[in-house]
Design an enzyme around this catalytic site. Structure first.
Site, PDB file in Angstrom:
ATOM      1  N   LYS A 104      39.880  53.592  -7.350  1.00 39.69           N
ATOM      2  CA  LYS A 104      41.328  53.782  -7.522  1.00 39.69           C
ATOM      3  C   LYS A 104      41.672  53.989  -9.000  1.00 39.69           C
ATOM      4  O   LYS A 104      42.401  54.928  -9.354  1.00 39.69           O
ATOM      5  CB  LYS A 104      42.050  52.550  -6.959  1.00 39.69           C
ATOM      6  CG  LYS A 104      43.551  52.526  -7.192  1.00 39.69           C
ATOM      7  CD  LYS A 104      44.157  51.347  -6.415  1.00 39.69           C
ATOM      8  CE  LYS A 104      45.557  51.028  -6.874  1.00 39.69           C
ATOM      9  NZ  LYS A 104      45.594  50.001  -7.936  1.00 39.69           N
ATOM     10  N   GLY A 162      38.492  49.198  -6.085  1.00 40.20           N
ATOM     11  CA  GLY A 162      39.385  49.099  -7.238  1.00 40.20           C
ATOM     12  C   GLY A 162      38.949  50.056  -8.342  1.00 40.20           C
ATOM     13  O   GLY A 162      39.787  50.698  -9.002  1.00 40.20           O
ATOM     14  N   TYR A 213      26.376  39.868   8.177  1.00 40.92           N
ATOM     15  CA  TYR A 213      26.232  41.293   7.806  1.00 40.92           C
ATOM     16  C   TYR A 213      27.241  42.141   8.573  1.00 40.92           C
ATOM     17  O   TYR A 213      27.982  42.927   7.989  1.00 40.92           O
ATOM     18  CB  TYR A 213      24.808  41.727   8.124  1.00 40.92           C
ATOM     19  CG  TYR A 213      24.455  43.156   7.769  1.00 40.92           C
ATOM     20  CD1 TYR A 213      24.400  43.582   6.446  1.00 40.92           C
ATOM     21  CD2 TYR A 213      24.120  44.074   8.777  1.00 40.92           C
ATOM     22  CE1 TYR A 213      24.036  44.889   6.130  1.00 40.92           C
ATOM     23  CE2 TYR A 213      23.757  45.377   8.465  1.00 40.92           C
ATOM     24  CZ  TYR A 213      23.706  45.786   7.140  1.00 40.92           C
ATOM     25  OH  TYR A 213      23.345  47.071   6.840  1.00 40.92           O
ATOM     26  N   PHE A 239      16.430  50.882  -1.694  1.00 35.65           N
ATOM     27  CA  PHE A 239      15.758  51.959  -0.951  1.00 35.65           C
ATOM     28  C   PHE A 239      16.664  53.205  -0.876  1.00 35.65           C
ATOM     29  O   PHE A 239      16.338  54.266  -1.425  1.00 35.65           O
ATOM     30  CB  PHE A 239      15.397  51.409   0.430  1.00 35.65           C
ATOM     31  CG  PHE A 239      15.020  52.413   1.473  1.00 35.65           C
ATOM     32  CD1 PHE A 239      14.113  53.434   1.212  1.00 35.65           C
ATOM     33  CD2 PHE A 239      15.558  52.308   2.767  1.00 35.65           C
ATOM     34  CE1 PHE A 239      13.770  54.354   2.199  1.00 35.65           C
ATOM     35  CE2 PHE A 239      15.205  53.207   3.759  1.00 35.65           C
ATOM     36  CZ  PHE A 239      14.326  54.234   3.469  1.00 35.65           C
TER      37      PHE A 239
HETATM   38  P1  NAD Z   1      18.155  47.646  -0.072  1.00 38.24           P
HETATM   39  O1  NAD Z   1      18.101  46.174   0.083  1.00 38.24           O
HETATM   40  O2  NAD Z   1      16.885  48.369  -0.386  1.00 38.24           O
HETATM   41  O3  NAD Z   1      19.211  48.060  -1.205  1.00 38.24           O
HETATM   42  C1  NAD Z   1      20.375  47.341  -1.451  1.00 38.24           C
HETATM   43  C2  NAD Z   1      20.557  47.261  -2.961  1.00 38.24           C
HETATM   44  O4  NAD Z   1      21.784  46.581  -3.253  1.00 38.24           O
HETATM   45  C3  NAD Z   1      19.440  46.470  -3.654  1.00 38.24           C
HETATM   46  O5  NAD Z   1      18.920  47.214  -4.743  1.00 38.24           O
HETATM   47  C4  NAD Z   1      20.132  45.203  -4.115  1.00 38.24           C
HETATM   48  O6  NAD Z   1      19.541  44.641  -5.276  1.00 38.24           O
HETATM   49  C5  NAD Z   1      21.553  45.695  -4.350  1.00 38.24           C
HETATM   50  N1  NAD Z   1      22.565  44.637  -4.306  1.00 38.24           N
HETATM   51  C6  NAD Z   1      22.761  43.713  -3.322  1.00 38.24           C
HETATM   52  N2  NAD Z   1      23.788  42.907  -3.655  1.00 38.24           N
HETATM   53  C7  NAD Z   1      24.253  43.333  -4.857  1.00 38.24           C
HETATM   54  C8  NAD Z   1      25.304  42.917  -5.711  1.00 38.24           C
HETATM   55  N3  NAD Z   1      26.101  41.876  -5.399  1.00 38.24           N
HETATM   56  N4  NAD Z   1      25.521  43.593  -6.870  1.00 38.24           N
HETATM   57  C9  NAD Z   1      24.742  44.649  -7.196  1.00 38.24           C
HETATM   58  N5  NAD Z   1      23.726  45.102  -6.420  1.00 38.24           N
HETATM   59  C10 NAD Z   1      23.489  44.432  -5.274  1.00 38.24           C
HETATM   60  O7  NAD Z   1      18.806  48.228   1.261  1.00 38.24           O
HETATM   61  P2  NAD Z   1      19.006  49.734   1.749  1.00 38.24           P
HETATM   62  O8  NAD Z   1      18.248  49.911   2.984  1.00 38.24           O
HETATM   63  O9  NAD Z   1      18.791  50.672   0.612  1.00 38.24           O
HETATM   64  O10 NAD Z   1      20.553  49.719   2.140  1.00 38.24           O
HETATM   65  C11 NAD Z   1      21.533  50.285   1.279  1.00 38.24           C
HETATM   66  C12 NAD Z   1      22.892  50.280   1.970  1.00 38.24           C
HETATM   67  O11 NAD Z   1      22.823  51.036   3.181  1.00 38.24           O
HETATM   68  C13 NAD Z   1      23.385  48.884   2.362  1.00 38.24           C
HETATM   69  O12 NAD Z   1      24.775  48.804   2.123  1.00 38.24           O
HETATM   70  C14 NAD Z   1      23.093  48.810   3.837  1.00 38.24           C
HETATM   71  O13 NAD Z   1      23.985  47.942   4.511  1.00 38.24           O
HETATM   72  C15 NAD Z   1      23.275  50.259   4.272  1.00 38.24           C
HETATM   73  N6  NAD Z   1      22.502  50.553   5.500  1.00 38.24           N
HETATM   74  C16 NAD Z   1      21.148  50.770   5.443  1.00 38.24           C
HETATM   75  C17 NAD Z   1      20.440  51.037   6.618  1.00 38.24           C
HETATM   76  C18 NAD Z   1      18.970  51.344   6.622  1.00 38.24           C
HETATM   77  O14 NAD Z   1      18.411  51.601   7.696  1.00 38.24           O
HETATM   78  N7  NAD Z   1      18.280  51.369   5.485  1.00 38.24           N
HETATM   79  C19 NAD Z   1      21.117  51.057   7.843  1.00 38.24           C
HETATM   80  C20 NAD Z   1      22.478  50.796   7.861  1.00 38.24           C
HETATM   81  C21 NAD Z   1      23.157  50.572   6.676  1.00 38.24           C
END
Ligand code: NAD
Ligand code: UDP
Length: 311
Positions: free
Chosen positions: A105, A102, A145, A11
């Protein structure tokens, strides 16, 4: 610039990718589609400024050529997702952050970590300023998480202090908008989809708990400002207008014109009772503040899901 974005098919990652491309930069997107979808980046296929690598970032990330930025967004983010994927969530927050740091860096690139308001846990300080250390249950179901992100912040600061990597940390508060998955389980997508299908809206607990909802374009704007700033410490980005979950449900019903009912379900373990960002720092240091009202943002999200559901 040439930047690498992990989680680019998710997203937020896909909106961030669009934003960098629209500003004339090149983007390398990395994702393993764990919770993301090829649909979110389908419109970028054939764009010579976008390159996609399908890869699990908990393993060594190999990318030829130079990079100016690494933005680490890969991680399940919906409570439903990370409760179903606890080990993957811990690994991508720890091992994945290590690999992404990494890479930054090795390429002498700026690094930005997508952290979260969940580092504050079920907060005892309200609203939450960046100086608050949080109230997290490490062994509860959400701990996978929260603690992964807290570890990721610590690792990011260690690479800054020990390896002089140029780092940024954004603490993202509940964000919503187009490209959320229909069934990803977060409250805005659940309520909008349920209202459009005429199903009961699933209110967890009595719906008296609060959240503060930020529309995705505002969030991406704040993240870009932080990335281009020289602010090294964690920075909250979110919308400070706070609503109860029940108020959100009623607003969704009003805007969709749905006659769905509200149906109470058990409150998930350790569900934070309140959440609202203190954004004084983003206002002062980044001259940022959200502009999209809940009504406008929900309307755009409803229009998106109408298209998805074909209703
Ligand atoms: P999302 O689930 O839509 O997107 C996360 C993406 O990461 C997915 O496309 C997934 O396939 C990919 N992914 C997960 N593990 C992976 C891996 N090991 N290797 C490669 N890709 C991997 O979630 P989002 O809402 O887009 O969140 C994105 C980031 O923002 C996250 O780190 C989340 O913790 C952070 N975040 C989002 C919100 C929110 O309200 N949307 C709030 C706080 C933090
Ligand atoms: N929630 C709800 N009904 C749903 C989904 C979520 O009442 O169908 C509640 C949830 O218990 C929490 C709030 O809405 O209090 C926000 O949940 P979400 O999963 O969007 O994210 P969180 O802020 O908990 O990470």
């Amino acid at each position: 610039m040439r930047v690498l974005i992990t989680g680019a098919a998710g997203f937020l990652g896909s909106h961030l990718t669009d934003r960098f491309l629209s500003e004339g930069h090149d983007v390398v997107g990395v994702d393993n589609f764990l919770t993301g979808s090829p649909d979110n980046i389908a419109h970028l296929m054939g764009n010579e400024h976008f390159q996609f690598i399908q890869h699990d970032v908990t393993n060594f990330i190999y990318v030829p050529g130079s990079l100016d930025g690494v933005l680490h967004f890969a991680s399940p983010a919906s409570p439903v997702d990370y409760l179903q994927l606890p080990i993957q969530t811990l690994k991508v927050g720890s091992l994945g952050t290590h690999k992404a740091l990494g890479l930054a860096k090795a390429k002498d690139a700026r690094f930005l970590l997508a952290s979260t308001s969940e580092v504050y846990g079920d907060p005892q300080v309200h609203p939450q300023p960046e100086s608050y250390w949080g109230h997290v249950n490490p062994v509860g179901p959400r701990g996978v998480y929260d603690e992964a992100k807290r570890f990721a912040e610590a690792m990011t600061m260690a690479y800054r202090r020990f390896h002089q990597v140029d780092t940024r940390i954004v603490r993202i508060f509940n964000t919503y908008g187009p490209r959320m998955r229909q069934h990803d389980g977060r409250v805005v997508s659940n309520f909008v989809v349920q209202a459009l299908l005429g199903e009961p809206l699933t209110v967890y607990g009595d719906g008296g708990q609060t959240r503060s909802f930020c529309y995705v374009s505002d969030l991406i704007d704040g993240i870009l400002r932080l990335f281009h700033s020289d602010e090294p410490d964690p920075t909250n980005i979110g919308n400070p207008n706070e609503y109860t979950v029940r108020q959100l449900a009623e607003e969704v019903l009003r805007l969709t014109g749905s006659s769905s009912t509200l149906e109470e379900h058990p409150l998930p373990t350790d569900d934070p009772k309140v959440r609202r960002p203190d954004i004084s720092k983003a206002r002062e240091r980044l001259q940022w503040e959200p502009e999209v009202t809940l009504e406008d943002g929900l309307q755009r999200t409803i229009d998106y899901f109408k298209g998805q559901l074909q209703v």
